[in-house]
Design a protein around this motif. Structure first.
Motif, mmCIF file in Angstrom:
data_model
loop_
_atom_site.group_PDB
_atom_site.id
_atom_site.type_symbol
_atom_site.label_atom_id
_atom_site.label_comp_id
_atom_site.label_asym_id
_atom_site.label_seq_id
_atom_site.Cartn_x
_atom_site.Cartn_y
_atom_site.Cartn_z
ATOM 1 N N ASP A 1 -6.550 4.168 -8.296
ATOM 2 C CA ASP A 1 -6.843 4.154 -6.865
ATOM 3 C C ASP A 1 -6.472 2.781 -6.315
ATOM 4 O O ASP A 1 -7.143 1.788 -6.614
ATOM 5 C CB ASP A 1 -8.335 4.425 -6.639
ATOM 6 C CG ASP A 1 -8.705 4.408 -5.154
ATOM 7 O OD1 ASP A 1 -7.797 4.206 -4.317
ATOM 8 O OD2 ASP A 1 -9.896 4.591 -4.837
ATOM 9 N N LEU B 1 -6.443 7.598 3.757
ATOM 10 C CA LEU B 1 -7.184 6.340 3.866
ATOM 11 C C LEU B 1 -8.496 6.560 4.625
ATOM 12 O O LEU B 1 -9.536 6.031 4.236
ATOM 13 C CB LEU B 1 -6.330 5.287 4.562
ATOM 14 C CG LEU B 1 -5.165 4.744 3.739
ATOM 15 C CD1 LEU B 1 -4.259 3.873 4.604
ATOM 16 C CD2 LEU B 1 -5.675 3.944 2.540
ATOM 17 N N GLU C 1 -5.909 -0.836 7.343
ATOM 18 C CA GLU C 1 -4.679 -0.219 6.850
ATOM 19 C C GLU C 1 -4.474 1.166 7.452
ATOM 20 O O GLU C 1 -3.352 1.541 7.807
ATOM 21 C CB GLU C 1 -4.723 -0.119 5.317
ATOM 22 C CG GLU C 1 -4.607 -1.444 4.589
ATOM 23 C CD GLU C 1 -3.229 -2.091 4.760
ATOM 24 O OE1 GLU C 1 -2.273 -1.394 5.173
ATOM 25 O OE2 GLU C 1 -3.109 -3.290 4.490
ATOM 26 N N LYS D 1 -10.892 8.134 2.284
ATOM 27 C CA LYS D 1 -11.488 7.129 1.399
ATOM 28 C C LYS D 1 -12.612 6.385 2.111
ATOM 29 O O LYS D 1 -13.686 6.152 1.553
ATOM 30 C CB LYS D 1 -10.421 6.123 0.952
ATOM 31 C CG LYS D 1 -9.383 6.667 -0.003
ATOM 32 C CD LYS D 1 -9.927 6.774 -1.407
ATOM 33 C CE LYS D 1 -8.823 7.210 -2.370
ATOM 34 N NZ LYS D 1 -9.375 7.453 -3.732
ATOM 35 N N LEU E 1 0.828 -1.198 0.000
ATOM 36 C CA LEU E 1 0.000 0.000 0.000
ATOM 37 C C LEU E 1 0.863 1.249 0.000
ATOM 38 O O LEU E 1 0.597 2.205 -0.724
ATOM 39 C CB LEU E 1 -0.899 0.012 1.228
ATOM 40 C CG LEU E 1 -1.692 1.308 1.438
ATOM 41 C CD1 LEU E 1 -2.671 1.527 0.296
ATOM 42 C CD2 LEU E 1 -2.429 1.288 2.760
ATOM 43 N N TRP F 1 -10.897 -2.639 -2.412
ATOM 44 C CA TRP F 1 -10.811 -2.981 -0.995
ATOM 45 C C TRP F 1 -12.163 -2.824 -0.303
ATOM 46 O O TRP F 1 -12.947 -1.935 -0.634
ATOM 47 C CB TRP F 1 -9.805 -2.102 -0.282
ATOM 48 C CG TRP F 1 -8.385 -2.346 -0.669
ATOM 49 C CD1 TRP F 1 -7.925 -3.114 -1.696
ATOM 50 C CD2 TRP F 1 -7.239 -1.791 -0.036
ATOM 51 N NE1 TRP F 1 -6.565 -3.087 -1.751
ATOM 52 C CE2 TRP F 1 -6.106 -2.279 -0.747
ATOM 53 C CE3 TRP F 1 -7.048 -0.937 1.032
ATOM 54 C CZ2 TRP F 1 -4.810 -1.934 -0.386
ATOM 55 C CZ3 TRP F 1 -5.748 -0.598 1.391
ATOM 56 C CH2 TRP F 1 -4.647 -1.098 0.682
ATOM 57 N N LYS G 1 -10.967 -3.444 5.246
ATOM 58 C CA LYS G 1 -9.547 -3.483 4.887
ATOM 59 C C LYS G 1 -8.957 -2.074 4.883
ATOM 60 O O LYS G 1 -7.833 -1.850 5.350
ATOM 61 C CB LYS G 1 -9.363 -4.130 3.515
ATOM 62 C CG LYS G 1 -7.891 -4.267 3.116
ATOM 63 C CD LYS G 1 -7.717 -5.019 1.815
ATOM 64 C CE LYS G 1 -6.244 -5.165 1.471
ATOM 65 N NZ LYS G 1 -6.030 -5.884 0.200
ATOM 66 N N ILE G 2 -9.716 -1.108 4.365
ATOM 67 C CA ILE G 2 -9.236 0.276 4.374
ATOM 68 C C ILE G 2 -9.019 0.742 5.804
ATOM 69 O O ILE G 2 -7.998 1.364 6.129
ATOM 70 C CB ILE G 2 -10.230 1.214 3.656
ATOM 71 C CG1 ILE G 2 -10.366 0.829 2.189
ATOM 72 C CG2 ILE G 2 -9.761 2.672 3.770
ATOM 73 C CD1 ILE G 2 -11.423 1.636 1.442
ATOM 74 N N THR H 1 -6.944 1.501 -3.585
ATOM 75 C CA THR H 1 -7.931 0.940 -2.654
ATOM 76 C C THR H 1 -9.252 0.599 -3.342
ATOM 77 O O THR H 1 -10.215 0.241 -2.676
ATOM 78 C CB THR H 1 -8.215 1.934 -1.513
ATOM 79 O OG1 THR H 1 -8.961 3.052 -2.033
ATOM 80 C CG2 THR H 1 -6.941 2.431 -0.873
#
Length: 275
Positions: free
Chosen positions: A37, A66, A50, A69, A24, A42, A46-47, A39
């Motif tokens: 992107d 993140l 991370e 997002k 990442l 994802w 998961k985002i 992500t």
């Protein structure tokens, strides 16, 4: 006191493999030159995982995008609210104070009934809080700028709203301590300025600053010193009646005062260090 955001949803304990974080970081580093992107495929979990990993390692600048997002990907959920709070915390830790406050104001406006409002108010107070505020009071040669004073007062207002609206919050006891610290620091600063003027013969200016400390900050340690400076300044201006009245107030309010017998106290240790 744990300053980290409170949890607003049940976060799964499973961890994303460490290699994913490495990948990442590389993808995000190259993101600025492409429209890809990393992500895109994802899940919100998961985002979030991370983002937390980045924040936990101190890479708050990487965690912020993140969380942004995640706000969009999980819109309307408790996870999105969590992302906003953790983004604000990451901004705070990154030194992005204005952005952190904007994020927190937006959170409170969009989610007035959220369980996280107490933390949002607490964090907003922390963003503006200056732990060394008392140092400016202590070292009289240093100046407390208007910006520092405004930040301190904004911090106080956030903490006051927290303690008023959420008296049972776990953040309230610490907020109350910080409120006392802010008031004491600002009052002591006014007294130092008053003493500075007095010792240089600017007695009218000393009276004005001492009166300001007395009127604006109630029941704080600096009140005793403010009354003493006020009395001395009146004496220097040959205002005997005002000096006598102030002395009576000083003796009535502080029956054990040593200022009248010993003069100004030596500033040999800081009263203000609370942490």
């Amino acid at each position: 006191m744990d300053f980290k955001p409170k949890m607003l949803f049940a976060y799964p304990k499973s961890k994303v493999p460490a290699i994913a974080s490495v990948a990442l970081a590389a993808l995000l580093a190259g993101c600025s030159s492409t429209d890809v992107d990393p992500t895109a495929g994802w899940s919100p979990n998961k985002i979030y995982s991370e983002a937390r990993d980045e924040a936990s390692s101190g890479s708050f600048d990487k965690a912020i995008p993140l969380y942004e997002k995640l706000e969009g990907r999980a819109a309307g959920t408790a996870m999105a609210q969590q992302a906003q709070l953790e983004k604000a915390y990451s901004q705070y830790k990154s030194g992005e104070k204005a952005q952190a406050i904007a994020t927190l104001d937006r959170f409170v406006k969009l989610h007035p009934a959220s369980e996280g409002v107490d933390y949002a108010l607490y964090l907003k107070g922390l963003v503006n809080f200056n732990e060394n505020l008392g140092l400016f009071s202590w070292v009289s040669k240093q100046d407390l700028s208007e910006r520092d004073q405004k930040a301190a007062k904004d911090s106080f207002e956030s903490f006051r709203e927290l303690t008023t609206r959420f008296p049972e919050s776990k953040y309230t006891p610490d907020a109350e301590k910080r409120m006392r610290y802010i008031v004491n620091s600002l009052a002591q600063y006014e007294v130092h300025v008053a003493r500075y003027y007095y010792e240089r013969g600017a007695y009218v200016a000393a009276i004005n600053r001492a009166q300001s400390a007395i009127a604006d900050y109630k029941e704080v340690p600096a009140q005793e010193d403010a009354l003493y400076i006020l009395m001395l300044s009146y004496e220097r201006l040959n205002m005997a009646d005002m000096a006598a009245d102030t002395k009576r107030v000083l003796e009535a309010s502080y029956p054990n005062t040593r200022l009248l017998a010993n003069g100004f106290r030596k500033e040999d240790r800081p009263w203000w260090k609370m942490w």
